[in-house]
Scaffold this motif. Structure first.
Motif, PDB file in Angstrom:
ATOM      1  N   UNK A  50      54.158  23.503 -21.798  1.00 42.82           N
ATOM      2  CA  UNK A  50      52.955  23.817 -22.009  1.00 42.82           C
ATOM      3  C   UNK A  50      53.012  24.892 -23.364  1.00 42.82           C
ATOM      4  N   UNK A  51      52.223  25.106 -24.155  1.00 40.43           N
ATOM      5  CA  UNK A  51      52.093  25.892 -25.290  1.00 40.43           C
ATOM      6  C   UNK A  51      51.870  27.367 -24.792  1.00 40.43           C
ATOM      7  N   UNK A  52      51.106  27.590 -23.665  1.00 39.10           N
ATOM      8  CA  UNK A  52      50.938  28.943 -23.233  1.00 39.10           C
ATOM      9  C   UNK A  52      51.916  29.425 -22.397  1.00 39.10           C
ATOM     10  N   UNK A  53      53.121  28.824 -22.040  1.00 34.88           N
ATOM     11  CA  UNK A  53      53.985  29.412 -21.314  1.00 34.88           C
ATOM     12  C   UNK A  53      55.188  28.270 -20.685  1.00 34.88           C
ATOM     13  N   UNK A  54      55.927  28.539 -19.830  1.00 29.95           N
ATOM     14  CA  UNK A  54      56.820  27.544 -19.156  1.00 29.95           C
ATOM     15  C   UNK A  54      56.060  26.609 -18.220  1.00 29.95           C
ATOM     16  N   UNK A  55      56.383  25.340 -18.299  1.00 31.00           N
ATOM     17  CA  UNK A  55      55.915  24.328 -17.567  1.00 31.00           C
ATOM     18  C   UNK A  55      56.801  23.926 -16.482  1.00 31.00           C
ATOM     19  N   UNK A  56      56.492  22.869 -15.792  1.00 33.02           N
ATOM     20  CA  UNK A  56      57.179  22.446 -14.577  1.00 33.02           C
ATOM     21  C   UNK A  56      58.728  21.931 -14.995  1.00 33.02           C
ATOM     22  N   UNK A 256      63.309  25.243  -2.820  1.00 33.74           N
ATOM     23  CA  UNK A 256      63.037  26.309  -3.628  1.00 33.74           C
ATOM     24  C   UNK A 256      62.359  26.083  -4.877  1.00 33.74           C
ATOM     25  N   UNK A 257      62.849  25.040  -5.459  1.00 30.95           N
ATOM     26  CA  UNK A 257      62.240  24.657  -6.854  1.00 30.95           C
ATOM     27  C   UNK A 257      60.566  23.900  -6.596  1.00 30.95           C
ATOM     28  N   UNK A 258      60.861  23.214  -5.337  1.00 31.84           N
ATOM     29  CA  UNK A 258      59.326  22.700  -5.088  1.00 31.84           C
ATOM     30  C   UNK A 258      58.389  23.640  -4.794  1.00 31.84           C
ATOM     31  N   UNK A 259      58.827  24.661  -4.101  1.00 38.37           N
ATOM     32  CA  UNK A 259      57.755  25.779  -3.783  1.00 38.37           C
ATOM     33  C   UNK A 259      57.206  26.474  -4.931  1.00 38.37           C
ATOM     34  N   UNK A 260      58.322  26.641  -5.898  1.00 37.22           N
ATOM     35  CA  UNK A 260      57.905  27.251  -7.262  1.00 37.22           C
ATOM     36  C   UNK A 260      56.975  26.241  -8.040  1.00 37.22           C
ATOM     37  N   UNK A 264      51.639  24.064 -10.095  1.00 46.51           N
ATOM     38  CA  UNK A 264      51.461  23.524 -11.216  1.00 46.51           C
ATOM     39  C   UNK A 264      51.146  21.740 -10.944  1.00 46.51           C
ATOM     40  N   UNK A 265      51.377  21.340  -9.722  1.00 38.69           N
ATOM     41  CA  UNK A 265      51.203  20.005  -9.376  1.00 38.69           C
ATOM     42  C   UNK A 265      50.199  19.879  -8.810  1.00 38.69           C
ATOM     43  N   UNK A 266      49.335  20.972  -8.364  1.00 35.76           N
ATOM     44  CA  UNK A 266      47.798  20.730  -7.855  1.00 35.76           C
ATOM     45  C   UNK A 266      46.889  19.815  -8.670  1.00 35.76           C
TER      46      UNK A 266
END
Length: 267
Positions: A50-56, A256-260, A264-266
């Motif tokens: 993303x341009x607005x911050x960190x993505x997946x 842990x990563x999947x919870x984080x 984003x995946x909704x």
């Protein structure tokens, strides 16, 4: 010298065994670079970058960097520039890139028996057909409903080759997905082949476009997306590079990563 208490001897033996077990990992960490500079496109590719911050993919690779003891540095550039700089060794890798045979000259992929190994992907992705709501152009999962449709796609994206193989007349655009969707609305192209999640996301943010555009239900192309590593890094640090891809796989599947990543995946 007096004998050490049995409990102290056991603690010392345990410490030695732990240190010995850590030696291979520490040696492997020393084999790799202290910093890994990765190129991501300077446009949204929701939800991956993303341009607005960190993505997946940023969240995933940050965790990978922590495990390997390497600092991950991200640079945003036009897609074609990312590919060129990876080939030149000016960056250490490119994020969210599909494999194509011709891309093996640009960088290294996690290969197995001459093909990229999807176990070591960053994520799965797909490209879909977006058309004007009144258009008769469709895609049934195998072919277009019209011969030689005019299609717009982003420049140097992996869907371009499959589209041409299907007989489409492809115009590659340096514009972002929103601008390409506007070309569809204006009738300047019969359809657009966009990354599915990115196209859906932009339509959700632009109701004026959503009212005039539809997406075919069957994807055109379903490529796994990888971290492509520059040949310079892969040649200098082959064992470490393999460990990098293996760590991507283990972190990607971790709870842990999947919870984080779940928000984003909704849909």
């Amino acid at each position: 010298m007096p004998d050490r208490p049995p409990g102290l001897r056991l603690l010392m033996i345990g410490a030695v065994l732990i240190a010995a077990a850590l030696l291979p990992a520490q040696a492997l960490a020393r084999e790799g670079p202290a910093t890994l500079t990765l190129c991501q496109e300077d446009a949204d590719n929701y939800p991956w970058t993303l341009t607005t911050g960190p993505g997946y993919s940023n969240h995933l690779l940050d965790r990978v960097g922590q495990q390997l003891g390497v600092r991950i540095r991200y640079v945003r550039k036009p897609w074609r520039r990312c590919l060129l700089e990876a080939q030149q060794g000016a960056v250490d890798g490119v994020m969210d890139i599909a494999w194509l045979p011709e891309r093996e000259t640009l960088g290294a992929y996690p290969m197995h028996k001459g093909k990229p190994d999807p176990r070591y992907r960053l994520h799965d992705d797909s490209y879909s057909l977006f058309t004007h709501i009144d258009s008769s152009l469709d895609w049934d999962g195998k072919q277009f409903s019209q011969p030689a449709p005019r299609m717009a796609a982003q420049v140097d994206y992996s869907v371009v080759s499959p589209l041409r193989a299907l007989g489409a007349q492809v115009t590659e655009s340096a514009k972002g997905s929103v601008d390409i969707l506007r070309l569809v609305v204006l009738g300047n192209t019969d359809g657009a082949a966009l990354l599915t999640r990115e196209g859906d996301y932009q339509l959700s943010r632009h109701p004026d476009l959503a009212r005039q555009i539809k997406r075919a239900p069957q994807p055109i192309f379903n490529p796994p997306m990888y971290l492509m590593v520059s040949h310079r890094i892969a040649d200098q640090h082959p064992a470490w590079t393999r460990k990098l891809w293996e760590t991507i796989a283990s972190v990607r599947e971790s709870a842990a990563f999947q919870r984080q990543a779940a928000p984003l995946l909704k849909p």
